[in-house]
Design an enzyme around this catalytic site. Structure first.
Site, PDB file in Angstrom:
ATOM      1  N   LYS A 116       0.831  -1.201   0.000  1.00 13.29           N
ATOM      2  CA  LYS A 116       0.000   0.000   0.000  1.00 13.29           C
ATOM      3  C   LYS A 116       0.870   1.256   0.000  1.00 13.29           C
ATOM      4  CE  LYS A 116      -3.851  -1.870   2.758  1.00 13.29           C
ATOM      5  NZ  LYS A 116      -4.924  -1.702   1.770  1.00 13.29           N
ATOM      6  N   ARG A 169     -10.256 -11.597   2.158  1.00 15.88           N
ATOM      7  CA  ARG A 169     -11.134 -12.647   1.609  1.00 15.88           C
ATOM      8  C   ARG A 169     -10.445 -14.004   1.627  1.00 15.88           C
ATOM      9  NH1 ARG A 169     -11.620  -9.278  -3.850  1.00 15.88           N
ATOM     10  NH2 ARG A 169     -11.270  -7.681  -2.282  1.00 15.88           N
TER      11      ARG A 169
HETATM   12  N1  BES Z   1      -8.036  -3.852   4.636  1.00 13.85           N
HETATM   13  C1  BES Z   1      -8.242  -3.410   3.307  1.00 13.85           C
HETATM   14  C2  BES Z   1      -9.546  -2.642   3.111  1.00 13.85           C
HETATM   15  C3  BES Z   1      -9.651  -1.339   3.854  1.00 13.85           C
HETATM   16  C4  BES Z   1      -9.344  -0.146   3.247  1.00 13.85           C
HETATM   17  C5  BES Z   1     -10.149  -1.322   5.148  1.00 13.85           C
HETATM   18  C6  BES Z   1      -9.480   1.043   3.940  1.00 13.85           C
HETATM   19  C7  BES Z   1     -10.288  -0.122   5.835  1.00 13.85           C
HETATM   20  C8  BES Z   1      -9.950   1.051   5.234  1.00 13.85           C
HETATM   21  C9  BES Z   1      -8.274  -4.619   2.368  1.00 13.85           C
HETATM   22  O1  BES Z   1      -7.463  -5.676   2.739  1.00 13.85           O
HETATM   23  C10 BES Z   1      -7.785  -4.139   1.040  1.00 13.85           C
HETATM   24  O2  BES Z   1      -6.642  -3.794   0.943  1.00 13.85           O
HETATM   25  N2  BES Z   1      -8.676  -4.142   0.040  1.00 13.85           N
HETATM   26  C11 BES Z   1      -8.336  -3.709  -1.250  1.00 13.85           C
HETATM   27  C12 BES Z   1      -8.810  -4.760  -2.224  1.00 13.85           C
HETATM   28  C13 BES Z   1      -8.279  -4.565  -3.617  1.00 13.85           C
HETATM   29  C14 BES Z   1      -6.805  -4.838  -3.665  1.00 13.85           C
HETATM   30  C15 BES Z   1      -9.021  -5.510  -4.535  1.00 13.85           C
HETATM   31  C16 BES Z   1      -9.064  -2.387  -1.483  1.00 13.85           C
HETATM   32  O3  BES Z   1     -10.162  -2.185  -0.955  1.00 13.85           O
HETATM   33  O4  BES Z   1      -8.509  -1.539  -2.159  1.00 13.85           O
HETATM   34 MN    MN Z   2      -5.494  -5.480   2.039  1.00 13.74          MN
END
Ligand code: BES
Ligand code: MN
Ligand code: ZN
Length: 500
Positions: free
Chosen positions: A278, A352
């Site tokens: 990230k 997931r």
């Molecule tokens: N933990 C994150 C989602 C998240 C984002 C929770 C902001 C709380 C605040 C999750 O694991 C994630 O990174 N999701 C990605 C999925 C994508 C790579 C398909 C997302 O939401 O961008």
């Molecule tokens: Mn994630």
């Protein structure tokens, strides 16, 4: 745990000294008891102060008189309740939270009676006390210096006497409210705790503390998880120095042969994104990526503490998603517990993967009446629903309906989003059975479609709490970053449909 207060239910008496709270409607009428206690001179003083401060008795506003002349209180706090005719529909928890926000002293008496002869139920008193407790929560474990002039003071009242007509009749409601407050507090503490302290092993240890409430606790370590075939979950944690864990919590408050209800939580103690790392901005928030698991632990605590007549299972997957020489790569293919193979397109879509194995395991082992999972699963659900609603996805209309209702009653509201075969196609993989991302479109939905492939035919609901569980909105009942969202909703669901 911090910000704990003592709330006693006592009979109505003339309060003396300390801080005193009375309630007024939008005509500035107070209850007969409050009027008698204030006396004509006291009431006149309130009226004059109200005129100066333009206090109109609107719901959850307050008028404060410091050292009022001739009134036996250091501070008199008049809290508005709006029109007396609306008292029957008051959100008592919210009123309790707002009231606590107006109290500045260490000790307070609250005259919990109302204008127009309105008599609140024992449940109303319980809900009000829940609001007091929730608003008092602070996460100040790491503050070595106490500030004096904060906007919201660091020190909160420690002892509240709630004067009600029949304390004995409200005993059960008070106890239940205390159990709910404890569960929410526990969940908030877990969410707020930084990831250097709360790694998967420490989280499992804290979940294990529920044993003191007669919760049966099993912790399955990484080696055993690998042997059992939790390939999707173990893959996420393989870049971490900490061992991945699954904790199974069982509260048996009903007969042995009663089918349980099941709650499943995403517990990513920190989500860097892994190799699909990230960006730096805001990454610190990813210490809260275990809010789903925290809510499950908080809920099981609540059910056990109030001795709910239900069999409930909590299953949480605890992993840390780190980049490392051993971390999983984009393009890797893992075999899940269900036997389905998963192509990992993006290591940041890790929640997931964790839930896939937990859901399969839970339905297979416990054959529950339903499974509800909670997860901070997608950023996209924050785009769609903001911080007001959690995203709800379900394969079962009755369960979805009950969750929606429980949301309205508890104030933890949910909004249903669709599941449909057309969305499911987006996660078909060329090389494996399924892939872990479906592209930019409808990404909260494709995440839910992914989970659905692992629930078999069990009634199931997925709550995406990315917008509600962490970095939470400041409300009358919550001033904390971690909200403990979900404990109240699911306690309500269980209470209204699955007990006795
Ligand atoms: N933990 C994150 C989602 C998240 C984002 C929770 C902001 C709380 C605040 C999750 O694991 C994630 O990174 N999701 C990605 C999925 C994508 C790579 C398909 C997302 O939401 O961008
Ligand atoms: Mn994630
Ligand atoms: Zn995540």
């Amino acid at each position: 745990m911090t910000g704990r207060i003592k709330v006693e239910f006592v009979s109505v008496a003339r309060p003396e000294g300390g801080e005193v709270v009375v309630f007024a409607d939008d005509t500035l009428s107070v209850s007969a008891t409050a009027a008698a206690w204030l006396g004509e001179a006291g009431l006149e003083q309130v009226r004059r102060a109200a005129a100066v401060e333009k206090f109109k008795g609107a719901a959850r506003t307050a008028l404060v008189l410091a050292a009022p002349a001739g009134i036996a209180a250091e501070r008199l706090v008049v809290v508005g309740v709006g029109p007396a005719k609306d008292l029957g529909t008051t959100d008592w928890t919210r009123l309790g939270g707002a009231t606590l926000g107006k109290i500045a002293g260490a000790q307070a008496h609250i005259l919990f009676d109302f204008p127009g002869g309105f008599a609140p139920s024992p449940e109303a008193a319980g809900d009000f006390s829940l609001g007091l407790r929730l608003r008092a929560y602070r996460f100040d474990r790491y503050k070595t210096k106490k500030k004096q002039d904060d906007e919201e003071r660091d020190d909160v009242p420690s002892e509240i006497a709630l004067q009600i007509a029949d304390p004995a009749a409200a005993k059960a409601a008070r106890k239940a409210a205390k159990a709910v407050a404890e569960g929410v507090t526990l969940a908030r503490d877990l969410v707020n705790e930084p990831a250097n302290v709360l790694d998967p092993e420490e989280f499992a240890r804290r979940a294990g503390e529920l044993a003191k409430l007669d919760v049966a606790v099993e912790v399955i370590g990484e080696k055993q998880l690998r042997e059992l075939g939790f390939g999707a979950l173990v893959g996420v944690g393989q870049g971490s120095r900490s061992d991945s864990q699954v904790a199974v919590l069982r509260w048996n408050g009903a007969g042995e042969d009663v089918q349980p209800v099941a709650f499943v939580g995403k517990g990513v103690t920190f989500d860097t994104g892994g190799i699909s790392i990230k960006p730096a901005a805001g990454m610190e928030d990813m210490k809260g990526d275990m809010a789903g698991a925290a809510a499950v632990v908080g809920l099981i605590h609540t059910l056990a503490a109030r001795k709910a007549k239900v069999n409930a299972v909590g299953v949480i997957g605890l992993v840390e998603n780190m980049p490392d020489g051993k971390a999983q790569r984009p393009g890797d293919i893992v075999t899940s517990l269900s036997g389905q193979t998963i192509e990992v397109i993006n290591t940041d879509a890790e929640g997931r993967l964790v839930l896939a194995d937990l859901l399969w395991y839970t339905q297979g082992r416990f054959r529950p009446r339903f499974m509800v999972n909670l997860a901070t699963l997608t950023g996209a659900v924050i785009v769609a629903l903001g911080q007001e609603n959690a995203g709800l996805f379900s394969n079962n209309d009755e369960l979805a309906q009950r969750l929606t209702e429980a949301g309205k009653i508890s104030g933890e509201t949910v909004w249903r989003l669709p599941l449909q075969p057309e969305y499911d196609k987006l996660i078909d993989s060329k090389v494996a059975d399924v892939k872990n991302t479906g592209g930019r479109f409808a990404s909260s939905i494709t995440a839910a479609q992914f989970l659905q492939r692992f629930v078999n035919d069990t009634p199931w609901a997925h709550l995406d709490i990315a917008g509600t569980g962490m970095a939470a909105k400041q409300t009358d009942t919550n001033r904390s970053w971690g909200s403990g969202w979900g404990v109240r909703l699911l306690d309500r669901l269980v209470r209204d449909h699955y007990e006795g």
